[in-house]
Design a protein around this motif. Sequence first.
Motif, PDB file in Angstrom:
ATOM      1  N   MET A 322       0.722  -1.242   0.163  1.00 38.71           N
ATOM      2  CA  MET A 322      -0.028  -0.154   0.080  1.00 38.71           C
ATOM      3  C   MET A 322       0.795   1.499  -0.040  1.00 38.71           C
ATOM      4  O   MET A 322       1.846   1.276   0.509  1.00 38.71           O
ATOM      5  N   ARG A 323       0.314   2.488  -0.490  1.00 40.68           N
ATOM      6  CA  ARG A 323       0.854   3.548  -0.155  1.00 40.68           C
ATOM      7  C   ARG A 323       0.926   4.144   1.028  1.00 40.68           C
ATOM      8  O   ARG A 323      -0.140   3.712   1.972  1.00 40.68           O
ATOM      9  N   VAL A 324       1.818   4.817   1.464  1.00 41.77           N
ATOM     10  CA  VAL A 324       1.821   5.389   2.782  1.00 41.77           C
ATOM     11  C   VAL A 324       2.103   6.831   2.612  1.00 41.77           C
ATOM     12  O   VAL A 324       3.238   7.193   2.280  1.00 41.77           O
ATOM     13  N   LEU A 325       1.326   7.715   3.185  1.00 40.42           N
ATOM     14  CA  LEU A 325       1.528   9.150   3.037  1.00 40.42           C
ATOM     15  C   LEU A 325       2.059   9.444   4.424  1.00 40.42           C
ATOM     16  O   LEU A 325       1.147   9.541   5.396  1.00 40.42           O
ATOM     17  N   ILE A 326       3.180   9.999   4.431  1.00 42.51           N
ATOM     18  CA  ILE A 326       4.014  10.345   5.763  1.00 42.51           C
ATOM     19  C   ILE A 326       3.691  12.105   5.727  1.00 42.51           C
ATOM     20  O   ILE A 326       4.083  12.993   5.263  1.00 42.51           O
ATOM     21  N   THR A 327       2.675  12.305   6.814  1.00 41.58           N
ATOM     22  CA  THR A 327       2.252  13.729   6.992  1.00 41.58           C
ATOM     23  C   THR A 327       3.331  14.410   7.722  1.00 41.58           C
ATOM     24  O   THR A 327       4.142  14.176   8.585  1.00 41.58           O
ATOM     25  N   SER A 328       3.405  15.909   7.341  1.00 38.46           N
ATOM     26  CA  SER A 328       4.407  16.678   8.043  1.00 38.46           C
ATOM     27  C   SER A 328       4.033  17.070   9.450  1.00 38.46           C
ATOM     28  O   SER A 328       2.895  17.007   9.706  1.00 38.46           O
ATOM     29  N   VAL A 329       4.971  17.207  10.225  1.00 35.40           N
ATOM     30  CA  VAL A 329       5.081  17.428  11.494  1.00 35.40           C
ATOM     31  C   VAL A 329       5.143  18.910  11.710  1.00 35.40           C
ATOM     32  O   VAL A 329       4.918  19.480  12.916  1.00 35.40           O
ATOM     33  N   ASN A 330       5.311  19.609  10.707  1.00 31.56           N
ATOM     34  CA  ASN A 330       5.573  21.384  10.748  1.00 31.56           C
ATOM     35  C   ASN A 330       4.015  21.575  11.058  1.00 31.56           C
ATOM     36  O   ASN A 330       3.064  21.422  10.440  1.00 31.56           O
ATOM     37  N   ASP A 331       3.776  22.337  12.310  1.00 30.84           N
ATOM     38  CA  ASP A 331       2.760  22.815  12.797  1.00 30.84           C
ATOM     39  C   ASP A 331       2.046  23.857  11.737  1.00 30.84           C
ATOM     40  O   ASP A 331       0.727  23.845  11.691  1.00 30.84           O
ATOM     41  N   ASP A 332       2.769  24.340  10.898  1.00 26.70           N
ATOM     42  CA  ASP A 332       2.180  25.401   9.799  1.00 26.70           C
ATOM     43  C   ASP A 332       1.497  24.562   8.762  1.00 26.70           C
ATOM     44  O   ASP A 332       0.592  25.125   8.004  1.00 26.70           O
ATOM     45  N   ARG A 333       1.785  23.150   8.861  1.00 26.15           N
ATOM     46  CA  ARG A 333       1.297  22.624   7.578  1.00 26.15           C
ATOM     47  C   ARG A 333       0.162  21.359   8.189  1.00 26.15           C
ATOM     48  O   ARG A 333      -0.275  20.562   7.425  1.00 26.15           O
ATOM     49  N   ARG A 334      -0.064  21.514   9.724  1.00 26.32           N
ATOM     50  CA  ARG A 334      -0.891  20.639  10.417  1.00 26.32           C
ATOM     51  C   ARG A 334      -2.231  20.491   9.673  1.00 26.32           C
ATOM     52  O   ARG A 334      -2.625  19.287   9.322  1.00 26.32           O
ATOM     53  N   VAL A 335      -3.005  21.559   9.495  1.00 27.62           N
ATOM     54  CA  VAL A 335      -4.326  21.345   8.845  1.00 27.62           C
ATOM     55  C   VAL A 335      -4.346  20.901   7.554  1.00 27.62           C
ATOM     56  O   VAL A 335      -4.988  20.141   7.302  1.00 27.62           O
TER      57      VAL A 335
END
Length: 659
Positions: A322-335
């Motif tokens: 499966m694909r795995v999307l690793i989301t950013s931990v930058n709070d500016d990118r959170r939403v």
Amino acid sequence: MRHLSRSILLTGAVTTGVLGLSLPAAAAAAPVAGFQTDQPADAGPELLFLPNIDDDAGVCRDRARALVEKAADREAANDDALQEKREQLEQEPDQGKAEAEWAEAVRSHRWKQNAADRALAACNDAADDVVNGRADEADLAQLRTRAWPGAPASADGRLSVPARDADRIRLFIHRPKSSAPYGWEAVGPRTRLTAEEVRHGVEIGVEGRDVVRDAAVWSGRTSVTLTVTANGASASAALKLRQAPVLTQLNTAPVQEVLRARTDESDTYTQAFVEELDAALPAGGVQGPSRALDTQGDAWAQDIFEPAYTAVPGPDGRPHGMRVLITSVNDDRRVAARTAFTELAGPDVAAVHITHVPDVNEKSGYDSMGNLETVPPSPGNPHGRVVIGGDGSAPSATGPAPEMLSFLRAQGVQDPISLDTSWLTVGHVDEFVQFLPVPGSRLGWRAVVADPRAGLALLRDVAKKGHGGDLLHGGLPELEWPYDTRLDQRSVDAFLADTQFIGTNERAAERIDTNLALLKAKAGLTDAEIVRVPALFTARSMDYGMLRTEIADMEDGPEKEARQRELAGMRDAVAEIPGTVNGLVLNGGRYVAPKPYGPVLNGKDVFAEAITKAFRGTGYQVTYVDDLISSHVSEGEIHCATNTLRDVFGPSNRWWRRH
């Protein structure tokens, strides 16, 4: 009590052996405990299994949207509370105490704000103890217990995993007559194999319940033990297991889909950019148009998540996963990063949230995913290596997040290399290096690298030819406010006479050289793999503009003079000419680059001519797309504004093969 002699036959992918004891005569030379797998021999002795965190059941996306909507008011209130806390602490006489309280307040705030993200990530196929359809069944690593045809009626069996790993993996037993979905029952402490199942053998399914996050906590390796008991005596066999790592996708893989942020119809500049971008896709072998994501107004689709994948050998030996999307931990990118859960996660697509406890002094931009790229395979690095930018020290107080670095290292396959991006205002790797597939070349790829020295040489050549009075940015369209103020509309001669501009580019060139030396030493890069393209940087960033505005409003005096010296001393770089390396790699030797808007001689942009020539030398054709207003003036380019999903399940992506 009469002792039952016993034999343990352990059969894995490549391992067969009899451990220690002989069978009773009544057993007719059959094993009493053991496993069989169909895993190919090149996968090694450990049974590989997936972290089963996609959503084949298709139930999580609607939940995710509801969670995000519900969280909005709470998170806004949390932001207000943090601001109030800041204002209170500014009045605290003991500033040492205030700083400590503020650091704790920031950490507490982040934990609260990420509550929704943790809830989003908690919804997946491994969150329950049922098999959620045939696609979910295909994500189980399957094995069989070896049959013991002569097992007596008293025989039974028990499956177990080490207690420390009980919450990391789940076992299922296949019982066709069971009422459990598709006959798969979750194995619990009281589950027993019947005598009939011991005689004929039974299918077992294995799923991981999360990705490996920190090798110091769990390496992804475990085991399953089968214990068979008959006539009061027991025999056991264990099979080693390894959870598949998460690997970042490579630019050398074919593009399947281009992603971008949803645009406002009233934003004519960005709409024009999207039209040009979409027009370039078919020639690059991509079925358009680009896919618009609801990023809640965040323009930087590259920065919100890094596409990756996890895979094990499928039934035909090809990668299955499966694909795995690793989301950013930058709070500016959170939403914005939540779009990975609300619009993309589903069957065969997972998303991962990595909780980060911030340091108040960190540079959060290092945690945007445009700062994470992957060097393609090279000798000694068969699956490539992740590169991630920071301030060049390890560990760093300013970033990137240690939790992200721990996660990347824990995968054990693409050992990350830390590059120095502190010389850049934004601080992202994609501002100065890019990787192109080049079939037939020594490594099968080349690195496109920004070359400020070549950029300065082009300007000097323009001046030498008598055009120093021409604008550096030739052919500009008519610009409305405030965009006309964000572009430096000076002549070539004025730029060449600007010591700050020259110093910024000389410093950038030195730092790029240092990073290239590191890539040569650690990732197999040689001069033969480097395609240098002319670039120009400037210290006149948005931060520079804000400081200059602040100074203009100050009264004359020592404080103003100090700020003026600070302004003149700025050398951190941002692209002056729209950055070529910050472009989009398509298929079939096609590259989409920002229109450079360099000096125009004889009707031709000298930068575009030089860039086209550099790419042509490596077999690529460049399509120029105008991102001047849509991205460049906001200190990003085409790569920043897009993301890609590439073919990560091709036959060459067998990470488990021993090299």
